[in-house]
Design a protein around this motif. Structure first.
Motif, short mmCIF file in Angstrom:
data_model
loop_
_atom_site.label_atom_id
_atom_site.label_comp_id
_atom_site.label_asym_id
_atom_site.label_seq_id
_atom_site.Cartn_x
_atom_site.Cartn_y
_atom_site.Cartn_z
N ARG A 76 19.43 18.48 6.67
CA ARG A 76 18.17 19.53 7.06
C ARG A 76 19.37 19.97 7.86
O ARG A 76 18.57 21.57 8.69
N LEU A 77 20.44 20.29 7.70
CA LEU A 77 21.07 21.26 8.78
C LEU A 77 21.42 23.03 8.16
O LEU A 77 21.16 23.40 10.05
N PHE A 109 19.07 25.62 10.13
CA PHE A 109 19.27 25.72 11.12
C PHE A 109 20.12 27.19 11.71
O PHE A 109 20.44 27.37 12.27
N ARG A 123 17.33 21.20 17.70
CA ARG A 123 16.84 19.54 17.04
C ARG A 123 16.60 18.67 17.26
O ARG A 123 14.87 18.13 16.31
N SER A 124 16.55 18.03 17.90
CA SER A 124 15.75 17.24 18.55
C SER A 124 14.17 17.35 18.97
O SER A 124 13.45 16.45 18.97
N MET A 148 14.48 15.60 14.99
CA MET A 148 16.07 15.28 14.00
C MET A 148 16.88 14.13 15.15
O MET A 148 16.96 14.77 16.61
#
Length: 259
Positions: free
Chosen positions: A95-96, A99, A207-208, A212
């Protein structure tokens, strides 16, 4: 997430260090608690202390600038180009592409740092954080959120999803915001925006927060190289934004900060 660009433009347009820092607050508030955000319906006292008036003007500047910024071709085209580059790179990170928006904002902050220099930007950032620390920043958060939101339902678990418009936990919010202030003032956080490796590391942190996994070393290196390749486009975009952002007139200063 482009709080450095917001700070720079508001300080320039309003002629106030506190207003510049106020323009960062909407982004910093969301980092501390996503429920805390500017409110169009915020009720303000008739007579505001001068420092608080400047902070609130900076928040208004952020909101007004965002309405232009996120629809402006200079931003939309840059985000589109970055999203296409992420898809084409096939990095294998889940799902990059979701972002691309926040990553392009960070790229623009990095371009601003390359333009102004890290040391002057950090000095201005620290001065701004000092200006909003304590009563001005706390009162601004009260006006926009804590005096007008409904408390979470009694007995709800601490980790339960919050209903729309729920009141954030004030103590937890203030503690997180303090950690954010302190970490920003140290310098390495914003220094990382200047190059692809630092941006990839900052994105991994974002993301974390959504659960993710971290990038593998190969994914990190490939993403860093991709972002370094877009640095020239980010530099040109920031030059365009500084030249064309619509709030660079004296009218905004007079309207917001008149006694």
């Amino acid at each position: 997430m482009n709080f450095l660009l917001h700070r720079h433009l508001a300080a320039r347009d309003l002629g106030s260090v506190a207003a510049g820092a106020g323009a960062m607050l909407p982004d910093l508030w969301r980092m501390a608690d996503r429920r805390v955000r500017p409110s169009r319906a915020a009720e303000r006292p008739a007579a505001l202390p001068p420092r608080l008036a400047e902070v609130l003007a900076g928040i208004d500047h952020h909101v007004a600038l965002d309405r232009w910024f996120h629809a402006a071709p200079v931003f939309v085209e840059g985000e589109r180009r970055l999203a296409e580059a992420l898809r084409g790179a096939s990095l294998g990170a889940p799902r990059l592409g979701l972002f691309a928006h926040v990553l392009w904002e960070m790229c623009l902050d990095g371009a601003l740092l390359r333009r102004t220099g890290l040391a002057p930007a950090l000095e201005a950032l620290r001065a701004g954080l000092a200006a909003v620390d304590g009563a001005p920043g706390e009162t601004a958060a009260s006006i926009h959120h804590f005096l007008r939101r409904a408390p979470s339902p009694a007995g709800a678990p601490a980790d339960a999803p919050s209903p729309a418009g729920a009141l954030a936990d004030r103590a937890a919010f203030e503690a997180r915001l303090r950690r954010i202030y302190d970490e920003l003032a140290r310098g390495p956080w914003i220094a990382g925006y200047q190059d692809g490796a630092g941006l990839a590391l900052r994105l991994a942190g974002v993301r974390s927060r959504f659960g993710m996994p971290p990038f593998t070393p190969e994914q990190h290196d490939r993403l860093a190289a991709l972002l370094d390749g877009l640095a020239g486009a980010a530099d040109a975009a920031v030059d365009d934004i500084l030249r064309t952002a619509p709030l660079g007139t004296g009218q905004y200063r007079v309207a917001q900060l008149r006694p």
